[in-house]
Design a protein around this motif. Structure first.
Motif, PDB file in Angstrom:
ATOM      1  N   PHE A   1     -10.766   0.826  -6.854  1.00 46.43           N
ATOM      2  CA  PHE A   1      -9.885  -0.227  -7.361  1.00 46.43           C
ATOM      3  C   PHE A   1      -8.945  -0.734  -6.273  1.00 46.43           C
ATOM      4  CE2 PHE A   1     -10.394   1.538 -11.888  1.00 46.43           C
ATOM      5  CZ  PHE A   1     -11.296   0.539 -12.233  1.00 46.43           C
ATOM      6  N   ASP A   2      -8.415   0.172  -5.470  1.00 41.86           N
ATOM      7  CA  ASP A   2      -7.541  -0.250  -4.369  1.00 41.86           C
ATOM      8  C   ASP A   2      -8.314  -1.109  -3.366  1.00 41.86           C
ATOM      9  OD1 ASP A   2      -5.486   1.146  -5.521  1.00 41.86           O
ATOM     10  OD2 ASP A   2      -5.557   2.840  -4.116  1.00 41.86           O
ATOM     11  N   TYR A   3      -9.569  -0.752  -3.134  1.00 31.81           N
ATOM     12  CA  TYR A   3     -10.437  -1.485  -2.208  1.00 31.81           C
ATOM     13  C   TYR A   3     -10.690  -2.903  -2.708  1.00 31.81           C
ATOM     14  CZ  TYR A   3     -14.973  -2.654  -0.011  1.00 31.81           C
ATOM     15  OH  TYR A   3     -16.029  -3.274   0.639  1.00 31.81           O
ATOM     16  N   ILE A   4     -10.993  -3.060  -3.979  1.00 32.18           N
ATOM     17  CA  ILE A   4     -11.347  -4.373  -4.533  1.00 32.18           C
ATOM     18  C   ILE A   4     -10.119  -5.181  -4.935  1.00 32.18           C
ATOM     19  CG2 ILE A   4     -12.600  -5.567  -6.375  1.00 32.18           C
ATOM     20  CD1 ILE A   4     -14.407  -4.173  -4.295  1.00 32.18           C
ATOM     21  N   LEU A   5      -9.148  -4.530  -5.550  1.00 34.34           N
ATOM     22  CA  LEU A   5      -8.026  -5.258  -6.146  1.00 34.34           C
ATOM     23  C   LEU A   5      -6.783  -5.323  -5.255  1.00 34.34           C
ATOM     24  CD1 LEU A   5      -8.292  -3.832  -9.779  1.00 34.34           C
ATOM     25  CD2 LEU A   5      -9.267  -5.958  -8.899  1.00 34.34           C
ATOM     26  N   LYS A   6      -6.734  -4.463  -4.207  1.00 34.04           N
ATOM     27  CA  LYS A   6      -5.553  -4.438  -3.346  1.00 34.04           C
ATOM     28  C   LYS A   6      -5.886  -4.515  -1.857  1.00 34.04           C
ATOM     29  CE  LYS A   6      -2.693  -1.663  -6.511  1.00 34.04           C
ATOM     30  NZ  LYS A   6      -1.892  -0.414  -6.638  1.00 34.04           N
ATOM     31  N   ASN A   7      -7.162  -4.860  -1.570  1.00 37.28           N
ATOM     32  CA  ASN A   7      -7.594  -4.957  -0.166  1.00 37.28           C
ATOM     33  C   ASN A   7      -7.409  -3.642   0.590  1.00 37.28           C
ATOM     34  OD1 ASN A   7      -8.305  -7.759  -0.304  1.00 37.28           O
ATOM     35  ND2 ASN A   7      -6.116  -8.252  -0.238  1.00 37.28           N
ATOM     36  N   GLY A   8      -7.630  -2.528  -0.103  1.00 40.28           N
ATOM     37  CA  GLY A   8      -7.534  -1.219   0.525  1.00 40.28           C
ATOM     38  C   GLY A   8      -8.817  -0.842   1.251  1.00 40.28           C
ATOM     39  N   ALA A   9      -8.883   0.417   1.668  1.00 44.56           N
ATOM     40  CA  ALA A   9     -10.060   0.912   2.403  1.00 44.56           C
ATOM     41  C   ALA A   9     -11.189   1.244   1.428  1.00 44.56           C
ATOM     42  CB  ALA A   9      -9.685   2.143   3.205  1.00 44.56           C
ATOM     43  N   LYS A  10     -12.396   1.012   1.862  1.00 46.99           N
ATOM     44  CA  LYS A  10     -13.562   1.348   1.060  1.00 46.99           C
ATOM     45  C   LYS A  10     -13.688   2.871   0.933  1.00 46.99           C
ATOM     46  CE  LYS A  10     -18.584   0.522   1.119  1.00 46.99           C
ATOM     47  NZ  LYS A  10     -19.678  -0.081   1.929  1.00 46.99           N
ATOM     48  N   PRO A  11     -14.012   3.394  -0.242  1.00 48.17           N
ATOM     49  CA  PRO A  11     -14.163   4.846  -0.392  1.00 48.17           C
ATOM     50  C   PRO A  11     -15.155   5.408   0.616  1.00 48.17           C
ATOM     51  CG  PRO A  11     -14.155   3.812  -2.542  1.00 48.17           C
ATOM     52  CD  PRO A  11     -14.195   2.698  -1.533  1.00 48.17           C
ATOM     53  N   GLU A  12     -14.756   6.466   1.285  1.00 43.45           N
ATOM     54  CA  GLU A  12     -15.560   7.028   2.369  1.00 43.45           C
ATOM     55  C   GLU A  12     -16.911   7.540   1.886  1.00 43.45           C
ATOM     56  OE1 GLU A  12     -15.137  10.506   5.799  1.00 43.45           O
ATOM     57  OE2 GLU A  12     -13.384   9.869   4.651  1.00 43.45           O
ATOM     58  N   VAL A  13     -16.992   7.954   0.625  1.00 41.17           N
ATOM     59  CA  VAL A  13     -18.230   8.517   0.093  1.00 41.17           C
ATOM     60  C   VAL A  13     -19.349   7.480   0.032  1.00 41.17           C
ATOM     61  CG1 VAL A  13     -17.683   8.044  -2.329  1.00 41.17           C
ATOM     62  CG2 VAL A  13     -19.163   9.973  -1.758  1.00 41.17           C
ATOM     63  N   LEU A  14     -19.002   6.199   0.041  1.00 42.22           N
ATOM     64  CA  LEU A  14     -20.011   5.142  -0.102  1.00 42.22           C
ATOM     65  C   LEU A  14     -20.621   4.806   1.255  1.00 42.22           C
ATOM     66  CD1 LEU A  14     -18.156   2.823  -2.654  1.00 42.22           C
ATOM     67  CD2 LEU A  14     -19.815   4.651  -3.115  1.00 42.22           C
ATOM     68  N   LYS A  15     -21.591   5.613   1.651  1.00 43.41           N
ATOM     69  CA  LYS A  15     -22.267   5.395   2.933  1.00 43.41           C
ATOM     70  C   LYS A  15     -23.258   4.237   2.860  1.00 43.41           C
ATOM     71  CE  LYS A  15     -20.213   9.111   4.483  1.00 43.41           C
ATOM     72  NZ  LYS A  15     -19.030   8.995   5.347  1.00 43.41           N
ATOM     73  N   ASP A  16     -23.818   4.023   1.663  1.00 46.40           N
ATOM     74  CA  ASP A  16     -24.745   2.918   1.428  1.00 46.40           C
ATOM     75  C   ASP A  16     -24.706   2.613  -0.063  1.00 46.40           C
ATOM     76  OD1 ASP A  16     -26.721   0.955   1.836  1.00 46.40           O
ATOM     77  OD2 ASP A  16     -27.814   2.215   3.267  1.00 46.40           O
ATOM     78  N   LYS A  17     -25.589   1.735  -0.527  1.00 49.90           N
ATOM     79  CA  LYS A  17     -25.551   1.322  -1.930  1.00 49.90           C
ATOM     80  C   LYS A  17     -25.877   2.478  -2.881  1.00 49.90           C
ATOM     81  CE  LYS A  17     -24.343  -2.821  -0.999  1.00 49.90           C
ATOM     82  NZ  LYS A  17     -25.255  -3.957  -1.061  1.00 49.90           N
TER      83      LYS A  17
END
Length: 582
Positions: free
Chosen positions: A340-356
């Motif tokens: 949510f911070d990544y999408i709604l607050k321009n935060g960092a992408k969750p590190e666990v998401l290495k790919d789709k």
């Protein structure tokens, strides 16, 4: 100390303890009131005049408009779990909102699970987006039914909805209450649990004995499936409505995106699922269709060795007697708010998401990733059936047979002493499997380690003396120690394999091809020396509809339709393809 003094002392202690407890509770409530602005009796009117009940929580010290985290659910737990989750949203710098389905909590309307949520969640989002405390951006999250409502909201996307985070999302009509057009029993009691009152009927929901007795009495007496509520002694209008729609018709289609509806979904999505989630084919259906119709949409998946409920808490150390790898357990709430911070607050992408696609490989204590579900694998193990038998097993061969041979199986549907198709993965690891019904095929030992990675598929050639049949295919790994590890299964009705929207009855005694791919996805490290076991069977047990094969509506068939046993020929040019990563 004499007895009177002791009793007096204990009485004073209990009074003091009670006063202290009340003071502590009062202090906690006062602290919460000073910390949070709680609106717990909000009513939202829909475009067709229905009323939805909602709770809204935000922090008091900052009244500036903020992004909103919305949950839309049929589960009313407004005195504990719901408030806790809303406060978590506020603690993360959002406005927390929970809206209950039509008919629930303070809504005066009728309760009809699934049917109105698509339109109602749109209206709720529209209302929220216009409130002074909303900055115009809304995200949704939640599991199971709450996962369904998120996808339902995308039947007609609202511009204020910026992302969804569904956990083990249900797709009505595709998983529960039916799987591949076979009605299964768990949703029967669930209807009472969510539909009997404005909150939750925990008495009915927890009465396992009542509903197990009901289904076994149905099984033993051989009455029609649509008489389940007569056996139970309580009318179940929701169940009766569901079974009146055995095809995936417009009743089911309108509840959530279907076919080209997915082409209009453009917002980023993060989904969570489990290899042993009963409704996994529901949840992954959404992602597969999204990839098909809107391939550029950013959709991510995190999946591991979790059950339906286990996924929603980030996994459990032991599932169905299987001890999962230590690193399979995740902090799902932390990842959700990072997203949510990544999408709604321009935060960092969750590190666990290495790919789709991000998946835990059972047996390796390792996570891997891939750009899509299809690209999780780089090869297939293809196994054909043979008539070569050794002990209780037939050989599964990598070579296509030259002869048009078959194995004959006979099923007496009037027989209630014997069940067939033991497909359910509990326990996941077992010492032995049932080889007394159906046919069991075993491969040669693997010459090298590899990972079973994805959903298996198959093409089964059969002929039957009837017009329809329900089939089961279960896949195991036989580990070098001789134990069986349940990998995946398929359960489906032959007459709907070609088209889930329309029943196509089989021609008696003609060879028919049953192609399927809607099986449960799994990732598991296989050892050198392991073997693959494939079990083919007819589905005949007390845990789902019983298809007698007459061609009549299955819910209306009875034991009187069992006069002629089913004869099914399994042809040897049938094959199973198992996706692997080498």
């Amino acid at each position: 100390m004499n007895k009177k003094l002791l009793l007096l002392f204990l009485g004073l202690f209990l009074v003091t303890f009670s006063i202290t407890a009340q003071q502590t509770k009062a202090a906690k409530l006062a602290s919460e009131k000073s910390t949070y602005n709680i609106q717990d009796s909000v009513l939202i009117k829909t475009h067709d005049g229905a009323i939805l009940s909602a709770i809204i929580i935000c922090k008091k010290e900052d009244e500036n408009p903020k992004p909103v985290i919305l949950q839309f659910t049929i589960y009313v737990r407004d005195k504990g779990r719901d408030l806790k989750s809303l406060k978590e949203a506020a603690d993360h710098g959002y406005v927390g909102v929970i809206v209950y389905s039509r008919g629930k909590r303070f809504s005066p309307d009728e309760i009809n699970p699934y049917e109105n949520d698509s339109n109602d969640v749109y209206d709720a989002i529209d209302w929220i987006s216009k409130q002074k405390w909303c900055n115009g951006s809304i995200g949704m999250f939640g599991g199971s039914y709450n996962g369904f409502t998120q996808w339902a909201s995308l039947k007609k996307p609202h511009p204020a909805l910026k992302t969804i985070v569904p956990y083990v999302a249900n797709r009505p009509g595709m998983g529960l209450p039916m799987e591949n057009n076979i009605f299964v029993n768990p949703n029967y009691e669930w209807a009472f649990y969510v539909g009997n009152n404005k909150y939750l009927d925990t008495v009915a929901g927890n009465d396992r004995k009542r509903f197990r007795n009901m289904q076994f009495k149905w099984w033993e007496t051989g009455v029609a499936y649509n008489k389940l509520d007569s056996i139970d002694g309580a009318s179940n209008r929701w169940f009766q409505k569901w079974i009146s729609h055995p095809a995936f018709d417009t009743y089911w289609q309108k509840m959530a995106p279907y076919k080209t509806d997915f082409s209009q979904i453009k917002i980023p999505i993060l989904a969570f699922d489990g290899y042993y989630n009963d409704s996994q084919n529901s949840s992954l259906y959404y992602l597969r269709e999204l990839q098909k119709y809107s391939p550029k949409t950013n959709a991510y998946l995190i999946i591991g060795p979790y059950s339906h409920f286990g996924t929603q808490i980030g996994g459990e150390a032991i599932i169905n007697d299987y001890k999962v790898d230590a690193n399979a357990l995740i902090d799902i709430k932390k990842i959700t708010y990072q997203w949510f911070d990544y999408i709604l607050k321009n935060g960092a992408k969750p590190e666990v998401l290495k790919d789709k696609i991000n998946y835990q490989v059972m047996g390796t204590n390792e996570w891997k990733s891939a750009p899509s579900i299809d690209k999780m694998s780089n090869d297939f193990l293809t196994f054909y059936l043979t008539k070569n038998k050794s002990g209780n097993f037939y050989s599964a061969s990598s070579k296509k047979p030259n002869k048009k041979e078959y194995l004959l199986q006979k099923i007496d549907f009037a027989d209630r002493e014997n069940s067939t198709n033991d497909y359910y993965p509990d326990p996941i690891i077992r010492k032995e499997i049932d080889t007394t019904s159906g046919y069991t095929f075993i491969s040669e030992p693997l010459k090298e380690p590899l990972i079973v990675n994805g959903s298996f598929m198959g093409e089964i050639k059969i002929s039957i003396n009837k017009k329809d049949v329900d089939l089961g295919v279960t896949v195991y790994e036989v580990m070098p120690n001789g134990e069986y590890f349940h990998l995946s299964y398929f359960l489906g009705r032959a007459s709907y394999v070609k088209d889930i929207e329309k029943r196509n009855l089989l021609e008696p005694n003609a060879i028919e091809t049953i192609s399927f791919s809607n099986t449960h996805l799994v990732s598991k490290q296989l050892s050198k020396g392991s073997r693959i076991v494939i079990v083919l069977n007819v589905n005949k047990n007390a845990f789902s509809q019983l298809n007698y094969g007459t061609g009549k509506e299955v819910s209306e068939e009875t034991i009187k339709d069992a006069k002629e046993p089913l004869q099914i020929k399994w042809y040897m040019d049938s094959f199973i393809k198992i996706p692997v990563l080498k």
